[in-house]
Enzyme design. Structure first.
Site, PDB file in Angstrom:
ATOM      1  N   GLY A   1       0.803  -1.223   0.000  1.00 46.06           N
ATOM      2  CA  GLY A   1       0.000   0.000   0.000  1.00 46.06           C
ATOM      3  C   GLY A   1       0.831   1.265   0.000  1.00 46.06           C
ATOM      4  O   GLY A   1       0.530   2.229  -0.713  1.00 46.06           O
TER       5      GLY A   1
ATOM      6  N   SER B   1       5.148   1.244   8.550  1.00 46.97           N
ATOM      7  CA  SER B   1       3.806   1.013   9.074  1.00 46.97           C
ATOM      8  C   SER B   1       3.887  -0.146  10.064  1.00 46.97           C
ATOM      9  O   SER B   1       3.456  -1.265   9.774  1.00 46.97           O
ATOM     10  CB  SER B   1       2.839   0.689   7.922  1.00 46.97           C
ATOM     11  OG  SER B   1       1.524   0.559   8.397  1.00 46.97           O
TER      12      SER B   1
ATOM     13  N   CYS C   1       0.249  -2.511  14.689  1.00 45.74           N
ATOM     14  CA  CYS C   1      -0.598  -1.576  15.433  1.00 45.74           C
ATOM     15  C   CYS C   1      -1.179  -2.184  16.706  1.00 45.74           C
ATOM     16  O   CYS C   1      -1.717  -1.466  17.552  1.00 45.74           O
ATOM     17  CB  CYS C   1      -1.740  -1.085  14.538  1.00 45.74           C
ATOM     18  SG  CYS C   1      -2.871  -2.398  14.002  1.00 45.74           S
TER      19      CYS C   1
END
Length: 242
Positions: free
Chosen positions: A18, A78, A81
């Site tokens: 992404g 990224s 999380c």
């Protein structure tokens, strides 16, 4: 005038690509020289999408020398999380899934060719974690300016409500176009903050206001067959996805 070479970019926690797709769509002259992800299936998809298979393995095994050899101008990150999500245990840096990101931050301080720019993405909740504090401390030590945001796709006309944390970081020798928001956490893009033609203060936007200007879902889907008109009609009438 000779055209400068493209930025050399490293992509960490690359998933299915992404970040790389967004980088290519931005129009910036950049080349992803390596990507890193431990997930075999994600790497299969990444390879299908871009013709390059990410380096597969535990990021915690990397050394400063390993990263120096790429001489990358920018890093895209990224990280996992789960340590920061509001539905989780919120163990932050004590969560084992945070260790690899903390390792990367430590490596930056020992590199001969550290990056000049960073882009970090994570869930809302990261900004109040001790890992976030470590990120800002390392960036300050290395003379970076930062601009932080919590943004939703709705603010960009995408019918999807998913606020996320973003951090832009540049070494002090590279100026941001809007340095007045350095070292601040904003909930609106600077492009909206600077748009004086808006009748409503961009800081006061709420999701109901933003939904009105969203593009229809069909604009984000691949072209459908001509005979599938019924499905197209259903999609065109669908509202924002929550």
């Amino acid at each position: 005038m000779e055209t400068p070479p493209p930025w050399r970019v490293l992509e960490f926690y690359s998933g299915i690509g992404g970040m790389r797709y967004s980088l290519a769509s931005s129009g910036v002259r950049a080349e992803v020289v390596e990507a890193f992800d431990i997930n075999d299936v994600a790497n299969d998809v990444y390879e299908h999408n871009f013709g390059h298979r990410p380096c597969q393995g535990n990021i915690q095994t990397l050394t400063a020398g390993d990263l120096d050899k790429y001489k990358a101008h920018a890093w895209l990150l990224s990280p996992p999380c789960q340590p920061y999500t509001r539905q989780g245990l919120q163990k932050h840096s004590a969560d084992a899934r945070a260790f690899s990101f903390i390792k990367i931050l430590n490596l930056m301080q020992n590199m001969s060719f550290p990056p000049q720019m960073l882009f970090v993405e994570n869930v809302v909740g990261f900004e109040v974690s001790d890992t976030h504090d470590q990120l800002l401390a390392v960036l300050s030590t290395l003379s970076f300016n930062t601009q932080e945001f919590i943004l939703s796709p709705l603010q960009f006309g995408v019918p999807y409500s998913r606020p996320r944390y973003f951090c832009l970081a540049k070494q002090e020798s590279m100026c941001f176009p809007n340095p007045s928001v350095n070292d601040k956490l904003l909930r609106t893009p600077t492009c909206l903050t600077l748009n004086t033609t808006r009748t409503q203060n961009s800081y006061d936007q709420n999701e109901d206001d933003l939904e009105v200007v969203c593009n229809p879902i069909r604009n984000f889907l691949e072209a459908q067959s001509i005979g599938d008109k019924e499905s197209s009609a259903i999609i065109s009438d669908s509202g924002p996805q929550m």
